[in-house]
Design an enzyme around this catalytic site. Sequence first.
Site, PDB file in Angstrom:
ATOM      1  N   GLU A 212       2.226  36.117  37.161  1.00 24.60           N
ATOM      2  CA  GLU A 212       2.555  37.509  37.456  1.00 24.60           C
ATOM      3  C   GLU A 212       1.732  38.065  38.606  1.00 24.60           C
ATOM      4  OE1 GLU A 212       2.540  41.896  37.254  1.00 24.60           O
ATOM      5  OE2 GLU A 212       0.848  40.496  37.138  1.00 24.60           O
ATOM      6  N   HIS A 313      -7.761  46.132  38.058  1.00 24.56           N
ATOM      7  CA  HIS A 313      -8.153  45.097  39.019  1.00 24.56           C
ATOM      8  C   HIS A 313      -9.607  45.244  39.451  1.00 24.56           C
ATOM      9  CE1 HIS A 313      -4.035  43.306  40.319  1.00 24.56           C
ATOM     10  NE2 HIS A 313      -4.090  43.553  39.025  1.00 24.56           N
TER      11      HIS A 313
END
Length: 344
Positions: A212, A313
């Site tokens: 992904e 992230h």
Amino acid sequence: MQKIVKTIKELVEIPSPTGYSADALTYVEKRLESEGISYRKLEKGAILASLEGESNRARLFTAHVDTLGAMVKEILPSGRLRLAQLGYYSWTAIEGENCLIHRMDGSTVSGTILLHDSSVHTSQETGTVKRTSENIEVRLDLKTTSGEETREAGIEVGDVVSFDPRFIHVNGFVKSRHLDDKASVAILLELASEWKEQKLPYPVHLLFSNYEEVGFGGNAGFPQEVAEYIAVDMGALGDGQHSDEYTVSICAKDGSGPYDIGIRHQLTQLARREGIPYKVDIYPYYSSDASAAVSAGHDVRHALLGPGIESSHSYERTHEESLQATYDLLNLFVKEPMNDENDV
């Protein structure tokens, strides 16, 4: 919730940067086998588990086990390493992080990701220099002062680098790298355990994907009868966003375009009806396995929801309340009739 948090901890502590996720997938396989849930492995390595239902049409829920990471791009004359990113993130997000270099023989060497000259005693530019791939390096925990010595230690270009997750569970908060998307993998594993005992209106497929973060996970390998494709990923928090760490985040649109408005309305109405805390949001710099499937040409109606993740992230955080809200909404939605209204 204790089971979900325990599963998250176990998952994030298994290194699985994109392209190096076999151990995390093995964990998923063992969990499915322990529950007696049938599954098959796809050619790209992803796992597709299946639960029976009464209709010919099916729903698919996906979460991804692959995470951000890096790969050795260059072995420097100093013996340190220069990196290429696996997935997208700011170099500042990993500066100072401990890491593991995964050698081809399966062994690891630890190190730390640092600015080339990180000491304020030797450089006046440490605080102002822009962090780039040219000045971020890995300081190895090896006695090496040359590229030759590093290579003699078995490290080579192409070796995968994983980041220390630093998992902490405190005051209901879960802090760790890689909550994207291992928090949602944990939720789906716990739901699978519950759904296998239920009489489901539609067959349910659970896709645990592994590419992904680089944009082509979840875009193939699932049955043609899938009509609704639900990505269970994360809600991105930040300025201009509505999502938070205490609700389930339902995505209306991301960088790939709008998600199916009929499914979105069904999710929001269900959440309101059952008192599940939720937020609808738009993620401007984001895409999912669901959007990858649609881009690949699959004729499915797609949706995206998940727990709110702070500092995505980077060193991420969420709360038990957000995990619970995501779990509850999915657990109710799986029993709802399909909504075929494409335009509202």
